[in-house]
Enzyme design. Structure first.
Site, mmCIF file in Angstrom:
data_model
loop_
_atom_site.group_PDB
_atom_site.id
_atom_site.type_symbol
_atom_site.label_atom_id
_atom_site.label_comp_id
_atom_site.label_asym_id
_atom_site.label_seq_id
_atom_site.Cartn_x
_atom_site.Cartn_y
_atom_site.Cartn_z
ATOM 1 N N SER A 43 0.616 -1.193 -0.005
ATOM 2 C CA SER A 43 -0.132 -0.206 -0.245
ATOM 3 C C SER A 43 0.873 1.185 0.161
ATOM 4 C CB SER A 43 -1.024 -0.030 1.238
ATOM 5 O OG SER A 43 -1.588 -1.091 1.347
HETATM 6 N N1 SAH Z 1 -0.385 -5.211 3.929
HETATM 7 C C1 SAH Z 1 0.418 -5.676 2.823
HETATM 8 C C2 SAH Z 1 -0.475 -5.241 1.582
HETATM 9 C C3 SAH Z 1 -0.961 -6.410 0.981
HETATM 10 S S1 SAH Z 1 -1.909 -6.223 -0.659
HETATM 11 C C4 SAH Z 1 1.811 -4.864 2.677
HETATM 12 O O1 SAH Z 1 2.014 -4.280 3.887
HETATM 13 O O2 SAH Z 1 2.552 -5.281 1.875
HETATM 14 C C5 SAH Z 1 -3.137 -7.263 0.059
HETATM 15 C C6 SAH Z 1 -2.840 -8.549 0.169
HETATM 16 O O3 SAH Z 1 -3.977 -9.408 0.859
HETATM 17 C C7 SAH Z 1 -2.203 -9.552 -0.860
HETATM 18 O O4 SAH Z 1 -1.049 -10.013 -0.721
HETATM 19 C C8 SAH Z 1 -3.387 -10.672 -1.337
HETATM 20 O O5 SAH Z 1 -2.840 -11.863 -1.622
HETATM 21 C C9 SAH Z 1 -3.737 -10.581 0.214
HETATM 22 N N2 SAH Z 1 -5.176 -11.154 0.157
HETATM 23 C C10 SAH Z 1 -6.310 -11.259 -0.478
HETATM 24 N N3 SAH Z 1 -7.305 -11.856 -0.001
HETATM 25 C C11 SAH Z 1 -7.256 -12.672 1.327
HETATM 26 C C12 SAH Z 1 -7.576 -13.222 2.319
HETATM 27 N N4 SAH Z 1 -8.900 -13.886 2.035
HETATM 28 N N5 SAH Z 1 -6.701 -13.867 3.212
HETATM 29 C C13 SAH Z 1 -5.614 -13.346 3.154
HETATM 30 N N6 SAH Z 1 -5.180 -12.581 2.357
HETATM 31 C C14 SAH Z 1 -5.504 -12.185 1.527
#
Ligand code: SAH
Length: 235
Positions: free
Chosen positions: A86
């Site tokens: 993000s």
């Molecule tokens: N917080 C992260 C940003 C992640 S982007 C950072 O600091 O880098 C969102 C993430 O959520 C992605 O990696 C995606 O694979 C994950 N995601 C999507 N659906 C999900 C679910 N149901 N359970 C766990 N992770 C999930």
């Protein structure tokens, strides 16, 4: 033989280990990121714990080397597997919205690079984080361990059902957009606990849910754009 000293000098230059100055330069970039993109009005994140954590966590080590030069820029970045880390401001905004003061147990759904988890780990005592893309979960686990974040536990799997063995949580953060608020996550909030998550599809808004006994207060706080939450929430 006249060229030899030049060759030696050049070799010495190119083989130098990453200079200490690099860390200093990165720290300065973080200072600027926090001051200009996060703390400055009209954005104005004020929470000192959030700002201090974001000055400290080496964001450039959470992104692929080819984009490390943009690690402190004012936008999200690709981290592989179609996912993103993000925008720094959004990390700051969401962290502040959780109103953390240091003793909490926090759950994150959507580990991605592990950056948000590291920011939380700088502030609270324990962080649990779940990532549905297994290779991302493994990479984040290794990265957080290498960086010394011993208070973070990473699990590969669908975060829809939360982490029942570690519940209740003082705060829960979801970093992928859900079409609706997952019921199990609300149930795993402690009394007074806060949940923040992006809700929507093409149009999304950050929603803060505060638990008051059996009641859940919901407040929309900011329009955003996140990658979709996948898995059970889509069933
Ligand atoms: N917080 C992260 C940003 C992640 S982007 C950072 O600091 O880098 C969102 C993430 O959520 C992605 O990696 C995606 O694979 C994950 N995601 C999507 N659906 C999900 C679910 N149901 N359970 C766990 N992770 C999930």
């Amino acid at each position: 033989m006249l060229w030899m000293p030049w060759l030696v000098a050049l070799t010495a230059l190119s083989c130098r280990p990453a200079p200490e100055g690099d860390d200093v330069a990165r720290a300065r970039e973080r200072e600027q990121m926090v001051a200009q993109q996060i703390a400055a009005p009209p954005r104005g994140v004020r929470d000192e714990r959030t700002l201090a954590a974001m000055r400290k966590v080496p964001r450039h080590l959470f992104v692929p080397p080819e984009v490390a030069g943009q690690a402190y820029a004012d936008h999200p970045l690709p981290i592989g597997h179609g996912q993103t880390i993000s925008q720094p401001y959004i990390v700051g905004f969401m962290t502040e919205a959780l109103h953390l003061d240091g003793d909490e147990k926090v759950l994150e759904v959507g580990t991605g690079s592990g950056y948000q988890a590291a920011v939380l780990a700088e502030i609270v005592s324990r962080v649990y984080t779940i990532e549905i893309v297994a290779p991302l979960a493994e990479e984040a686990r290794a990265r957080l361990k290498d960086l010394g974040y011993s208070n973070v536990e990473v699990r590969a799997g669908d975060g829809y059902q939360g982490w029942p063995e570690a519940a209740p949580f003082d705060a829960i953060i979801v970093t992928a957009a859900a079409p609706r608020i997952p019921e199990p996550l609300m149930e795993q909030l402690s009394d007074g606990g806060r949940l923040i998550l992006p809700v929507g599809d093409a149009v999304q808004e950050l929603v803060v849910v505060t638990r008051r006994g059996d009641r859940f207060e919901k407040k929309r706080v900011l329009p955003v754009r996140f990658v979709p939450m996948t898995g059970e929430v889509r069933h």
